[in-house]
Enzyme design. Structure first.
Site, mmCIF file in Angstrom:
data_model
loop_
_atom_site.group_PDB
_atom_site.id
_atom_site.type_symbol
_atom_site.label_atom_id
_atom_site.label_comp_id
_atom_site.label_asym_id
_atom_site.label_seq_id
_atom_site.Cartn_x
_atom_site.Cartn_y
_atom_site.Cartn_z
ATOM 1 N N GLU A 115 -22.978 -40.720 16.708
ATOM 2 C CA GLU A 115 -24.178 -42.071 17.112
ATOM 3 C C GLU A 115 -23.723 -43.283 16.146
ATOM 4 O O GLU A 115 -24.503 -44.508 16.879
ATOM 5 C CB GLU A 115 -25.687 -41.716 16.741
ATOM 6 C CG GLU A 115 -25.617 -40.011 17.236
ATOM 7 C CD GLU A 115 -25.839 -40.558 19.229
ATOM 8 O OE1 GLU A 115 -25.413 -41.594 19.250
ATOM 9 O OE2 GLU A 115 -26.432 -39.492 19.694
ATOM 10 N N HIS A 139 -31.715 -41.707 13.010
ATOM 11 C CA HIS A 139 -32.146 -41.095 14.359
ATOM 12 C C HIS A 139 -32.774 -39.116 14.162
ATOM 13 O O HIS A 139 -32.011 -38.663 13.674
ATOM 14 C CB HIS A 139 -31.310 -40.698 15.723
ATOM 15 C CG HIS A 139 -31.201 -39.894 15.818
ATOM 16 N ND1 HIS A 139 -32.384 -39.750 17.456
ATOM 17 C CD2 HIS A 139 -30.356 -39.195 16.747
ATOM 18 C CE1 HIS A 139 -31.756 -38.578 18.543
ATOM 19 N NE2 HIS A 139 -31.430 -38.786 17.563
ATOM 20 N N HIS A 141 -35.053 -35.579 15.644
ATOM 21 C CA HIS A 141 -35.515 -34.624 16.737
ATOM 22 C C HIS A 141 -36.383 -34.124 16.993
ATOM 23 O O HIS A 141 -37.119 -33.200 16.190
ATOM 24 C CB HIS A 141 -34.430 -33.463 16.670
ATOM 25 C CG HIS A 141 -32.806 -34.132 16.898
ATOM 26 N ND1 HIS A 141 -31.373 -33.011 16.983
ATOM 27 C CD2 HIS A 141 -32.331 -34.632 17.678
ATOM 28 C CE1 HIS A 141 -30.367 -33.725 17.562
ATOM 29 N NE2 HIS A 141 -30.528 -34.412 17.333
ATOM 30 N N GLU A 169 -53.962 -44.892 12.847
ATOM 31 C CA GLU A 169 -53.558 -45.942 12.376
ATOM 32 C C GLU A 169 -51.961 -46.506 12.860
ATOM 33 O O GLU A 169 -51.488 -47.560 12.649
ATOM 34 C CB GLU A 169 -52.422 -45.197 11.181
ATOM 35 C CG GLU A 169 -51.718 -44.140 11.491
ATOM 36 C CD GLU A 169 -50.977 -43.467 10.189
ATOM 37 O OE1 GLU A 169 -50.228 -44.347 9.464
ATOM 38 O OE2 GLU A 169 -51.144 -42.559 10.698
ATOM 39 N N HIS A 210 -34.637 -35.441 23.829
ATOM 40 C CA HIS A 210 -33.731 -36.159 22.798
ATOM 41 C C HIS A 210 -34.330 -35.901 21.383
ATOM 42 O O HIS A 210 -33.917 -35.509 20.165
ATOM 43 C CB HIS A 210 -32.951 -36.273 23.283
ATOM 44 C CG HIS A 210 -31.669 -37.003 22.248
ATOM 45 N ND1 HIS A 210 -29.574 -37.919 21.948
ATOM 46 C CD2 HIS A 210 -31.120 -36.585 20.919
ATOM 47 C CE1 HIS A 210 -29.548 -37.401 21.480
ATOM 48 N NE2 HIS A 210 -29.698 -37.092 20.576
#
Length: 273
Positions: A115, A139, A141, A169, A210
């Protein structure tokens, strides 16, 4: 030792924290950090002989000659703490801003995360949008947020409102809201460009089916953003499931505005009624 340098030590800790949250099954997820010049100099004595240049398929003028700490492609974040040299590395960007080469770590033929083009383009966007303040792209999952992408319209407004209303919050932590990227094949230039367009406005982008893509100025703020969004998603999924698909009461728009006023943040009004 390289692993005693604060920037590297913090990177390793964030990988471990994400693994312990359950966000990084197998080799899932990735992390990059744009290093400060003084951090590069701290690390330079430990650099190995530079390896070959590799074209990324994307280009950014404002990232020429920068250095990044990155997780490795196919590497398991659970292993970073025990064996950093084989699971993470430092890459240098060339003077045209379109290629990288490894200067430390990622031993035995390893490469930066698949990525990396997405990270790179989003670093470029966030650097420009924040006058250089943002340095972390992460990133993961996140399961509850992924679950939301199967039952909700894939719009920034729908996701932002659901998350803001799920935990008090949230409007304070991400007052600008979150963007949403429809499902795309991961790892290539297309998802990199689609995400970078959203990151011109948002600190976070949902990747449908994803996971989540977030940015921030340092490890703590960036991890905290990921953690807050996923926790709100978990609350939303618990509530919608327990309520048989119905929400009886929630944080109203006037409540959200009151929170913003109290904490001195400016909410994205396009997501309010």
């Amino acid at each position: 030792m390289m692993t005693e340098i604060p920037a590297v030590r913090g990177f390793i800790r964030m990988c471990t924290d994400g693994w312990e949250q359950g966000w990084h099954e197998r080799n899932g997820g990735n992390l990059t950090y744009r290093m400060k010049p003084e951090e590069v100099e701290q690390c330079r004595p430990f650099f190995t002989a530079p390896r070959e240049w590799n074209s990324m398929g994307v280009q950014a003028d404002n990232l020429k000659s920068e250095y990044f700490i990155t997780t490795g492609s196919g590497k398991f974040l659970r292993n970073v703490q025990d064996d950093p040299e084989h699971n993470i590395g430092i890459v240098e960007i060339n003077d045209t801003g379109d290629s990288w080469r490894i200067v430390w770590g990622l031993e035995n033929g390893a490469r930066p995360t698949s990525e990396f083009p997405s990270h790179f383009m989003n670093h470029s966007v966030r650097k420009a949008a924040t006058n250089g303040a943002y340095r972390v792209i992460y990133h993961a999952h996140t399961p509850s947020l992924i679950a939301m992408t199967y039952i909700m319209p894939l719009t920034a407004r729908d996701f932002t409102r659901a998350l803001w209303q799920s935990a008090t919050e949230c409007p304070v932590v991400f007052p600008g809201g979150v963007g949403v990227v429809p499902w795309m094949v991961p790892g290539g230039a297309d998802i990199a460009m689609a995400t970078s367009e959203l990151m011109k406005k948002y600190d976070a982008a949902v990747w449908a089916h994803h996971g989540l893509f977030v940015s921030g100025p340092d490890y703590d703020i960036t991890f905290g953003l990921m953690h807050t969004i996923e926790k709100a998603a978990q609350i939303y999924m618990l509530a919608i499931t327990a309520g048989g698909g119905k929400i009886r009461q929630t944080i109203t728009d006037d409540n959200l505005r009151a929170i913003a006023k109290e904490f001195g943040v400016e909410l994205n009004e396009e997501f309010l009624n």
